[in-house]
Design an enzyme around this catalytic site. Structure first.
Site, short mmCIF file in Angstrom:
data_model
loop_
_atom_site.label_atom_id
_atom_site.label_comp_id
_atom_site.label_asym_id
_atom_site.label_seq_id
_atom_site.Cartn_x
_atom_site.Cartn_y
_atom_site.Cartn_z
N TYR A 199 -1.70 6.89 2.99
CA TYR A 199 -2.90 7.69 2.74
C TYR A 199 -2.64 9.18 2.92
O TYR A 199 -3.39 10.02 2.44
CB TYR A 199 -4.04 7.26 3.66
CG TYR A 199 -4.57 5.86 3.39
CD1 TYR A 199 -4.19 5.16 2.26
CD2 TYR A 199 -5.46 5.24 4.26
CE1 TYR A 199 -4.65 3.88 2.02
CE2 TYR A 199 -5.94 3.96 4.02
CZ TYR A 199 -5.52 3.28 2.91
OH TYR A 199 -5.99 2.02 2.67
N LYS A 203 5.60 -5.23 6.29
CA LYS A 203 6.12 -5.88 5.08
C LYS A 203 7.63 -5.60 5.05
O LYS A 203 8.16 -5.00 4.10
CB LYS A 203 5.37 -5.32 3.85
CG LYS A 203 5.64 -6.05 2.56
CD LYS A 203 5.01 -7.42 2.48
CE LYS A 203 5.44 -8.13 1.21
NZ LYS A 203 5.08 -9.55 1.19
N ASP A 249 1.12 -10.32 4.29
CA ASP A 249 0.50 -11.40 3.49
C ASP A 249 0.25 -12.63 4.36
O ASP A 249 -0.80 -13.27 4.27
CB ASP A 249 1.36 -11.74 2.25
CG ASP A 249 2.85 -11.75 2.53
OD1 ASP A 249 3.27 -11.29 3.62
OD2 ASP A 249 3.61 -12.21 1.67
N ASP A 260 -6.31 -1.01 7.38
CA ASP A 260 -7.55 -0.81 6.64
C ASP A 260 -8.01 -2.15 6.05
O ASP A 260 -9.17 -2.57 6.18
CB ASP A 260 -7.28 0.21 5.52
CG ASP A 260 -8.53 0.71 4.85
OD1 ASP A 260 -9.64 0.37 5.32
OD2 ASP A 260 -8.41 1.44 3.85
N ASP A 283 -10.99 -5.10 7.64
CA ASP A 283 -12.15 -5.53 6.85
C ASP A 283 -12.19 -7.04 6.73
O ASP A 283 -13.26 -7.65 6.76
CB ASP A 283 -12.11 -4.90 5.44
CG ASP A 283 -12.91 -3.61 5.39
OD1 ASP A 283 -13.12 -3.00 6.47
OD2 ASP A 283 -13.33 -3.20 4.29
#
Ligand code: NAD
Length: 360
Positions: free
Chosen positions: A142, A194, A226, A250, A254
């Site tokens: 970001y 990852k 994942d 992020d 959620d």
């Protein structure tokens, strides 16, 4: 001497939920003999309308001079056509960076009273759920380089890229936050990355493992993102503290929020060195329900409880807020976003705020 709180109500339901939260804080102040002084400042769309800028300099200066910041939410369709550099959401990234808020704490707790609101089967949540997601907030993709390259070949079209970059300093300090918190909780940290694909993730994993050596009592687990996304819905109780990068955090927070039943219940804290922090609900400005009086103020009210605990050192006062929220739910009150049965009393934003303040 009073505590100075910068209040950034923002857009959409932001001012509605912040208003109720200040009511609750005032009640706490009265009960415990504390004085909270609020400095209302502009951010997001409201700031664009008033000053042309999504994050006025004055807002950052006032925030830096205060003990803590309480934020509602920013954004809405009215400002969707703003240039990318001056969109309301840009103000969030800007203030996090300006205040050096590198650690974002998002608890995902299933309240006993709301077990049925979770989309997961109740046996998966047997005995309750209490996960703390620690998300790196000021680095990663970001904040990396972004570029949109003009089309040079019509067959390929335009090309865009965003860079994920982490330094060991950034990884170490967020890992330490996670391990310190784990020491006060279940003594387990799951680091999510990852590392099978990304170089930045391989550095992340190696650096977190180094920090873990200073915390021999804490168990460290590594999961690919994942797999973590899958495990969160398959067996969420295996988690205590999850530490991860900005973008993975992020997304996972959620997902975790949905396990708890409603995004309207989830608080968050963003911390820097020392005790200063910014506190905000996980949800956005919910333009679809803004102005209807249906917004659930509990996520913001619980964010204020985190503010009392982490930045102002008022843990008894924080407990009082959390207990009042519990009592509100136990008494059968529900805002419209929480799955209600016929026995529940459905109340709007303002009534929820009044009831919780009364229950302090
Ligand atoms: P959102 O969180 O605003 O809303 C998602 C859904 O959840 C909507 O249906 C909404 O009505 C519901 N919801 C959210 N909070 C609720 C509450 N307190 N009570 C009841 N229902 C609630 O996310 P979105 O729709 O993707 O984004 C809307 C705007 O908010 C966008 O402009 C987005 O950029 C912005 N946003 C801001 C923040 C922030 O300020 N921290 C975070 C996320 C999104």
């Amino acid at each position: 001497m009073g505590y100075r709180i910068t209040v950034l109500a923002g857009d959409g339901i932001g001012p509605e939920v912040v208003n109720e939260t200040l009511k609750v804080l005032d009640k706490v102040g009265k009960k415990f003999g504390r004085e909270f002084e609020y400095d209302h400042c502009l951010i997001g769309g409201a700031a664009i309308d008033a000053t042309g800028e999504c994050l006025p300099k004055e807002t950052v200066e006032k925030a830096l001079a205060s003990d803590a910041v309480l934020l509602g939410a920013v954004g809405g369709p009215k400002w969707d056509s703003q240039p990318a550099a001056n969109r309301p959401e840009k103000a969030l990234l800007g203030i996090r960076k300006a205040l050096n808020l590198y650690a974002n704490l998002r608890p995902a707790v299933v309240f006993d009273e709301l077990k049925d609101a979770s989309p997961l089967k109740s046996e998966i949540l047997q005995g309750g759920l209490d996960i703390l997601i620690v998300r790196e907030l000021t680095g990663g993709i970001y904040f990396g380089e972004h570029e949109l390259k003009p089309e040079t070949d019509p067959e390929i079209g335009e090309v865009a890229y965003d860079v994920e970059e982490y330094s060991q300093m950034e990884i170490r300090r967020i890992a330490r936050v996670a391990f310190d918190l784990a020491m006060k909780r279940g003594k387990k940290v799951t680091s999510v990355d990852k590392a099978n694909v990304l170089e930045s993730s391989r550095l992340w994993r190696r650096t977190v493992a180094e920090v873990a050596k200073d915390y021999p009592e804490v168990e460290l687990d590594n999961l690919y993102v994942d797999n973590a996304a899958m495990q969160l819905v398959r067996a969420p109780k295996q988690f205590d503290v999850i530490v991860t990068s900005n973008i993975f955090g992020d997304i996972l927070s959620d997902e975790a929020s949905q396990i708890t039943g409603s995004i309207g219940m989830l608080p968050s804290a963003s911390l820097t060195e020392g005790s200063f922090g910014m506190y905000e609900p996980v949800h956005g400005s919910a333009p679809d329900i803004a102005g209807t009086g249906k917004a659930n103020p509990i996520a913001t009210i619980l964010s204020a409880a985190m503010m009392l605990r982490y930045s102002l050192g008022l843990s008894e006062e924080a407990d009082a807020i959390e207990n009042a929220v519990n009592e509100f739910l136990k008494a059968g009150y529900r805002t419209p976003d929480l799955q209600a049965s016929p026995d529940h009393k459905v109340v709007g934003t303002e009534e929820a705020g009044n009831l919780i303040a009364d229950m302090i």
